[in-house]
Design an enzyme around this catalytic site. Structure first.
Site, mmCIF file in Angstrom:
data_model
loop_
_atom_site.group_PDB
_atom_site.id
_atom_site.type_symbol
_atom_site.label_atom_id
_atom_site.label_comp_id
_atom_site.label_asym_id
_atom_site.label_seq_id
_atom_site.Cartn_x
_atom_site.Cartn_y
_atom_site.Cartn_z
ATOM 1 C CE LYS A 223 7.968 5.173 -20.572
ATOM 2 N NZ LYS A 223 6.607 4.809 -20.325
HETATM 3 C C1 LIG Z 1 4.840 10.875 -20.324
HETATM 4 C C2 LIG Z 1 4.060 9.635 -20.056
HETATM 5 N N1 LIG Z 1 3.143 9.648 -19.080
HETATM 6 C C3 LIG Z 1 2.409 8.553 -18.785
HETATM 7 C C4 LIG Z 1 2.553 7.381 -19.488
HETATM 8 C C5 LIG Z 1 1.701 6.202 -19.157
HETATM 9 O O1 LIG Z 1 2.441 5.147 -18.642
HETATM 10 P P1 LIG Z 1 1.908 3.651 -18.807
HETATM 11 O O2 LIG Z 1 2.159 3.222 -20.200
HETATM 12 O O3 LIG Z 1 2.727 2.885 -17.801
HETATM 13 O O4 LIG Z 1 0.463 3.659 -18.444
HETATM 14 C C6 LIG Z 1 3.489 7.316 -20.509
HETATM 15 C C7 LIG Z 1 3.658 6.067 -21.275
HETATM 16 O O5 LIG Z 1 4.578 5.836 -21.961
HETATM 17 C C8 LIG Z 1 4.254 8.478 -20.812
HETATM 18 O O6 LIG Z 1 5.141 8.465 -21.812
#
Ligand SMILES: Cc1ncc(COP(=O)(O)O)c(C=O)c1O
Length: 424
Positions: A223
């Protein structure tokens, strides 16, 4: 065609004419790496990668030498700095974006029997957070340009059980927020915006995360900034922020540091929460990373502009469209293939690009097509034709702020080489 244009055309694999008007089709004669030719790059270029510098490392080491490894002073400092950067009243940190989504679903009051409308064009975590609350995710199809939740499709799915609408800012392009907020207002819904792709993106001149409802961010290494794992939920509502804080700490209404400073031993668990805390170690890293966010976004936007210019007009390729009212954050750069002019499918083109050492990826298999969702809800494919048709043609090109100019040119050259080979 001038010499430099011709060289560019050559490197992109296009047919072109030289100064004497002779047609040249150099790259179409290049042997693809997948067929045994030399790859465009010697080393593999991933689709996403973190950037961590000595200041980040020093900030983490400083915390490691301090008294507080978990919820210490860095947590509040990071939350305040983050809230100020996005323009939010409150920011609550979590151990991941997924944990933040779960907490937001909890704070919205979602429970068994309720429904939440969301996009199928996303990572499974978006819809899973609805299931964690015992509620039902209801998918609505996406707009064909941005692949974000189509507000008209969403409205058609509203029932008396609908409590939440959960738009996703796919690839970093903001969702169609104004009509979604109006829809939420009309039907009394809470908006949980999954902005895990979109830290720093702007909608009508405003940074995402500044709205009254809830916006969820992720600090996974691919990210815009990273804390290893990590996430943040922003909101304009003080009571919602309080509930989010309580939920991430087992449902306990005070934290250990506060109790220590107040000389208190007593704590009360007031709701069923989880341990979703982000550590001081991670928050120290987040604070340092935040100082680089403007630069990271600028670099991603520069790469996207270069891609847009260089890839425009390549037969068989459609760059991601950008609506006039937004400034995307470019987490991903998803191109779509025009399979009608290509002699190969997405799978073959994907493998050919990987063989050139370009770390392409695919985002996303629509959530309802995962076996868990098929088995549990009976989806068979064909329910959301725009998302499903797009999925068959999507390829994400490498996009991260640490990419050098040479990396970007390698991607452009490889895409030109491979698509020239497969253009009918
Ligand atoms: C659209 C979206 N929502 C939620 C998440 C979840 O984030 P995390 O990996 O920090 O748990 C991601 C992860 O890449 C994502 O792409």
């Amino acid at each position: 065609m001038s010499g430099s244009e011709l060289r560019r055309a050559r490197s992109r694999g296009f047919p072109g004419k030289d100064d004497e008007g002779m047609t040249v089709t150099p790259a179409s004669r290049e042997t693809l790496a997948i067929d045994g030719g030399p790859p465009v790059r010697k080393t593999f270029l991933p689709y996403g990668h973190q950037s961590v510098d000595e200041n980040d490392i020093a900030a983490v080491v400083e915390v490691l030498r301090s008294d507080w490894l978990t919820t210490g002073p860095k947590v509040g400092e990071f939350e305040e700095a983050f809230a100020a950067w996005v323009g939010a009243k409150h920011a609550v940190s979590f151990s991941s974006g997924t944990a933040g989504l779960h907490a937001a679903a909890f704070a919205s009051g979602l429970k068994a029997g309720d429904e939440a409308i969301t996009s199928p064009m996303t990572f499974a975590a978006t819809a899973n957070c609805v299931l964690y609350q015992g509620a039902t995710p209801v998918f609505a199809d996406v707009s064909s340009d941005t692949l974000n939740l189509d507000p008209a499709e969403a409205e058609m799915r509203v029932t008396p059980r609908t409590k939440v609408i959960l738009p996703v800012d796919f690839a970093g392009h903001p969702a169609d927020l104004e009509p979604i907020l109006q829809l939420a207002e009309r039907h009394g819904l809470t908006v949980i915006e999954d902005a895990c792709h979109a830290l720093g993106a702007e909608y009508r001149g405003q940074r995402l995360g500044s709205m009254q409802h809830m916006t969820v961010f992720s600090f996974h290494p691919v990210k815009h900034i990273t804390t290893g794992e990590g996430g943040m939920v922003t909101t304009g509502d003080a009571r919602t922020a309080e509930m989010l804080r309580c939920f991430r700490n087992h449902g306990i209404s005070s934290d250990a540091r506060k109790r220590q400073s107040e000389g208190q031993w007593r704590y009360e668990m007031v709701l069923l929460g989880f341990n979703y805390r982000l550590t001081d170690i991670a928050c120290a890293l987040g604070l340092q990373q935040l100082t680089k966010l403007d630069g990271n976004l600028a670099r991603r936007r520069q790469i996207a502009s270069r891609y847009a210019v260089a890839l425009e007009g390549i037969p068989g390729l459609i760059p991601p469209p950008v609506r006039s009212e937004v400034l995307p954050a470019w987490h991903l750069y998803p191109i779509r293939l025009d399979l009608s002019v290509l002699s190969a499918g997405r799978g073959e083109i994907f493998r050919a690009l990987r063989a050139e050492n370009i770390g392409v990826n695919v985002h996303y298999i629509p959530v309802h097509l995962h076996p868990y969702y098929r088995d549990r809800f009976g989806y068979r494919g064909g329910e959301f034709p725009v998302a499903e048709e797009a999925y068959e043609r999507l390829i994400s090109l490498p996009m991260f702020h640490g990419m050098g100019d040479d990396d970007v040119e390698d991607v452009i050259r490889a895409v030109g080489k491979v698509l020239a080979h497969f253009t009918r």
